[in-house]
Each structure stands twice: as structure tokens, then as C-alpha cells.
Design a protein around this motif. Structure first.
Motif, short mmCIF file in Angstrom:
data_model
loop_
_atom_site.label_atom_id
_atom_site.label_comp_id
_atom_site.label_asym_id
_atom_site.label_seq_id
_atom_site.Cartn_x
_atom_site.Cartn_y
_atom_site.Cartn_z
N HIS A 150 -7.54 7.67 2.82
CA HIS A 150 -7.21 7.32 1.43
C HIS A 150 -6.64 8.51 0.65
O HIS A 150 -6.78 8.58 -0.58
N ILE A 151 -5.99 9.42 1.36
CA ILE A 151 -5.35 10.57 0.74
C ILE A 151 -3.94 10.19 0.30
O ILE A 151 -3.46 10.66 -0.73
N CYS A 152 -3.32 9.33 1.07
CA CYS A 152 -1.99 8.82 0.75
C CYS A 152 -2.02 7.30 0.89
O CYS A 152 -2.91 6.74 1.52
N MET A 153 -1.02 6.67 0.29
CA MET A 153 -0.90 5.22 0.41
C MET A 153 0.57 4.87 0.57
O MET A 153 1.44 5.53 0.00
N THR A 154 0.84 3.88 1.39
CA THR A 154 2.21 3.44 1.61
C THR A 154 2.45 2.18 0.81
O THR A 154 1.65 1.25 0.84
N LYS A 155 3.55 2.19 0.08
CA LYS A 155 3.99 1.01 -0.67
C LYS A 155 5.21 0.47 0.06
O LYS A 155 6.23 1.15 0.13
N ARG A 156 5.05 -0.69 0.62
CA ARG A 156 6.11 -1.28 1.43
C ARG A 156 7.45 -1.27 0.70
O ARG A 156 7.57 -1.73 -0.43
N GLY A 157 8.44 -0.71 1.36
CA GLY A 157 9.79 -0.64 0.81
C GLY A 157 10.02 0.52 -0.14
O GLY A 157 11.15 0.79 -0.53
N LEU A 158 8.94 1.22 -0.53
CA LEU A 158 9.08 2.34 -1.47
C LEU A 158 8.77 3.69 -0.85
O LEU A 158 9.29 4.71 -1.29
N GLY A 159 7.87 3.71 0.11
CA GLY A 159 7.52 4.96 0.77
C GLY A 159 6.04 5.25 0.70
O GLY A 159 5.22 4.40 0.35
N THR A 160 5.71 6.49 1.01
CA THR A 160 4.32 6.94 1.02
C THR A 160 4.10 7.86 -0.18
O THR A 160 4.95 8.71 -0.48
N PHE A 161 2.95 7.71 -0.83
CA PHE A 161 2.65 8.45 -2.04
C PHE A 161 1.27 9.09 -1.94
O PHE A 161 0.37 8.55 -1.32
N VAL A 162 1.12 10.23 -2.60
CA VAL A 162 -0.18 10.88 -2.71
C VAL A 162 -1.07 9.98 -3.57
O VAL A 162 -0.62 9.43 -4.57
N SER A 163 -2.32 9.84 -3.17
CA SER A 163 -3.27 9.03 -3.93
C SER A 163 -3.39 9.57 -5.36
O SER A 163 -3.27 10.77 -5.59
N GLU A 164 -3.64 8.68 -6.28
CA GLU A 164 -3.84 9.07 -7.68
C GLU A 164 -5.32 9.25 -8.00
O GLU A 164 -5.68 9.47 -9.16
N ASP A 165 -6.16 9.18 -6.99
CA ASP A 165 -7.61 9.31 -7.16
C ASP A 165 -8.00 10.78 -7.35
O ASP A 165 -8.03 11.56 -6.40
N ALA A 166 -8.29 11.16 -8.59
CA ALA A 166 -8.63 12.55 -8.91
C ALA A 166 -9.90 13.01 -8.20
O ALA A 166 -10.01 14.18 -7.80
N ASP A 167 -10.87 12.10 -8.02
CA ASP A 167 -12.11 12.46 -7.32
C ASP A 167 -11.84 12.80 -5.87
O ASP A 167 -12.46 13.71 -5.32
N MET A 168 -10.91 12.08 -5.23
CA MET A 168 -10.57 12.35 -3.84
C MET A 168 -9.98 13.75 -3.72
O MET A 168 -10.34 14.51 -2.83
N VAL A 169 -9.09 14.11 -4.65
CA VAL A 169 -8.47 15.45 -4.62
C VAL A 169 -9.55 16.51 -4.81
O VAL A 169 -9.58 17.52 -4.09
N LYS A 170 -10.45 16.28 -5.75
CA LYS A 170 -11.54 17.23 -6.01
C LYS A 170 -12.42 17.38 -4.77
O LYS A 170 -12.82 18.48 -4.41
N ASN A 171 -12.73 16.26 -4.09
CA ASN A 171 -13.56 16.30 -2.89
C ASN A 171 -12.89 17.08 -1.77
O ASN A 171 -13.55 17.85 -1.07
N ILE A 172 -11.57 16.88 -1.59
CA ILE A 172 -10.85 17.63 -0.55
C ILE A 172 -10.92 19.12 -0.86
O ILE A 172 -11.20 19.94 0.02
N ARG A 173 -10.67 19.46 -2.11
CA ARG A 173 -10.67 20.87 -2.52
C ARG A 173 -12.05 21.50 -2.29
O ARG A 173 -12.17 22.60 -1.75
N GLN A 189 -14.45 20.47 -0.23
CA GLN A 189 -14.75 20.53 1.20
C GLN A 189 -14.04 21.71 1.85
O GLN A 189 -14.63 22.43 2.66
N MET A 190 -12.78 21.92 1.51
CA MET A 190 -12.03 23.05 2.08
C MET A 190 -12.65 24.38 1.65
O MET A 190 -12.73 25.32 2.45
N ALA A 191 -13.09 24.46 0.40
CA ALA A 191 -13.72 25.69 -0.09
C ALA A 191 -15.02 25.95 0.67
O ALA A 191 -15.28 27.09 1.10
#
Length: 119
Positions: A60-83, A85-87
């Protein structure tokens, strides 16, 4: 990107993209490169690039929108969790290395403080 032979290439690319998202170099909702462009950018096979996107979507880091492409998730909590975890992984590696060298907790903290500005 220089690849490590001890880890599958697709996982290394996933990790790099996660770092880019966690650091803010890739913004929430930002359009990702096409599979072909990702393959060119990382000098990998297009099938490997496709697998990278499959992993990013399954996490759930990225999402594909058919016909438009792949986009970074807009979920701020997911981004915070990745950051976070990496730290934690980086800190655990540093602590482990310094313990092997015989440093105490106090010495580690002092060393970090002394080297903070130089980093």
C-alpha cells in the motif's frame, strides 16, 4: 544505483523508492514513472520493474489507477511508518556495530552528539 548481490535487485529498488518517499523526495499522490521508465532509471529489466510496483502496491505504498499510471499513496501515516521503520533499522545497525567495538551507551550518545554537526 549499485546493487548488492546478497539481496534480490527488485527488493533493493523497492527499498530505494521507500527511502525517496520517506525523505520527501517523492511526494504523496505523485505520479511514478512508467514501468519502462523505472526500468531505464534503475537499469533493470522491465519485468523486474513490474515486480517492484507489485510489491509497492501490496504494501500500500503505491497504487495503480488503470489508464493513468502508478502513484505514491496519499496516506500520511504510511509514509510516517516507513520513515520510522527505516530509522529504527539504521539505529539498530549502528548500536550493534558500536557494541561490537565495546562502546557503552553513554559513549555512543556522546559520540553521536560530537559527530552530529559533521554528518
Amino acid at each position: 544505483m549499485k546493487y548488492d548481490t546478497s539481496m534480490p535487485i527488485y527488493l533493493q529498488v523497492v527499498r530505494q523508492i521507500e527511502k525517496e518517499i520517506a525523505s520527501g523526495r517523492r511526494k504523496p499522490g505523485e505520479k511514478m514513472p512508467s514501468t519502462r521508465d523505472l526500468a531505464l532509471a534503475f537499469q533493470i529489466n522491465p519485468n523486474t520493474a513490474s515486480r517492484v510496483y507489485q510489491v509497492l502496491e501490496s504494501e500500500h505504498i503505491c497504487m495503480t489507477k488503470r489508464g493513468l499510471g502508478t502513484f505514491v499513496s496519499e496516506d500520511a501515516d504510511m509514509v510516517k511508518n516507513i520513515r520510522n521503520q527505516m530509522a529504527k533499522e539504521s539505529i539498530a545497525g549502528l548500536i550493534s556495530s558500536l557494541k561490537e567495538l565495546g562502546y557503552s551507551e553513554e559513549e555512543m550518545i556522546q559520540m553521536i552528539k560530537e559527530n552530529w554537526k559533521d554528518a
